[in-house]
Design an enzyme around this catalytic site. Structure first.
Site, PDB file in Angstrom:
ATOM      1  N   ASP A   6       0.866  -1.165   0.000  1.00  0.00           N
ATOM      2  CA  ASP A   6       0.000   0.000   0.000  1.00  0.00           C
ATOM      3  C   ASP A   6       0.912   1.227   0.000  1.00  0.00           C
ATOM      4  O   ASP A   6       2.119   1.120   0.236  1.00  0.00           O
ATOM      5  CB  ASP A   6      -0.875  -0.043   1.262  1.00  0.00           C
ATOM      6  CG  ASP A   6      -1.769   1.170   1.391  1.00  0.00           C
ATOM      7  OD1 ASP A   6      -2.389   1.566   0.383  1.00  0.00           O
ATOM      8  OD2 ASP A   6      -1.833   1.737   2.488  1.00  0.00           O
ATOM      9  N   ASP A   8      -0.339   5.025   1.005  1.00  0.00           N
ATOM     10  CA  ASP A   8      -0.661   6.038   2.011  1.00  0.00           C
ATOM     11  C   ASP A   8      -0.566   5.463   3.421  1.00  0.00           C
ATOM     12  O   ASP A   8      -1.219   4.475   3.746  1.00  0.00           O
ATOM     13  CB  ASP A   8      -2.070   6.595   1.771  1.00  0.00           C
ATOM     14  CG  ASP A   8      -2.155   7.382   0.472  1.00  0.00           C
ATOM     15  OD1 ASP A   8      -1.493   8.424   0.385  1.00  0.00           O
ATOM     16  OD2 ASP A   8      -2.869   6.942  -0.448  1.00  0.00           O
TER      17      ASP A   8
END
Length: 200
Positions: A6, A8
């Site tokens: 991922d 963020d």
């Protein structure tokens, strides 16, 4: 084995910037953008997240208006995003040892470009990046689409069970599990521990 990461809150310190933006907007209406609200939108596509924030906090605007207002502020903040502590060393190590690594994020192209503008060399270490507005990603997290598309773009594509996902958001963990992948959650210290109970 390959790794899907991922972006963020895991690679980039942008979750904090989202908090700043939405708290600024919410406070104008006497509302608080709490971690309970935040954790219910982490990893979601932008419009779905804005709709949830608008509904939960009963803001006097449409989700589209909230999203547009937040994007104006994000244009100032996102280009200043920093890498999370330790990730540069980790990703450089994985790249050096030829471990296939890629990014699967809910961020759309425009926000991805803003967030990564200071970190082009770092993101060039990844084999590929799958964005939230990628035409092959039909459904956002917690659906598995982003991770499945990400895995298919490796050469050769590994089986799902050979993929390791690193995630900070509960919806991202659900997406990885739905894809049949192994997942390690790296939660923010502010995240409610109940939301990490069933994660590996």
């Amino acid at each position: 084995r390959s790794s899907d990461l991922d972006m963020d809150g895991l690679l980039l310190d942008t979750e904090r910037l989202y908090t700043v933006v939405f708290q600024e907007i919410c406070s104008r209406y006497g509302k608080e953008y709490t971690w309970d609200v935040k954790s219910s939108v982490m990893g979601k596509h932008a419009l779905a997240a804005a709709q949830r924030i608008r509904d939960v906090l009963d803001l006097p605007m449409t989700a589209e208006e909230l999203l547009k207002e937040s994007q104006v502020r994000q244009e100032d903040l996102f280009p200043k995003a920093s890498l999370m502590p330790g990730v540069e060393k980790l990703i450089t190590h994985l790249s050096k040892h030829r471990v296939p690594i890629a990014v699967a994020t809910s961020s759309a192209t425009v926000t991805f470009e803003m967030k990564t503008s200071r970190h082009k060399n770092f993101f060039n270490l990844f084999h590929h990046v799958v964005l939230g507005d990628d035409p092959d990603v039909k459904n956002g997290k917690p659906h598995p689409d982003a991770f499945l598309v990400c895995a298919r773009r490796f050469c050769p594509p590994p089986p799902a069970e050979k993929c390791l996902v690193l995630e900070d958001a509960p919806f991202g963990v659900q997406a990885a599990r739905a894809a049949g992948m192994q997942v390690v959650m790296v939660p923010d210290e502010n995240l409610n521990p109940n939301l990490t109970d069933r994660k590996s």
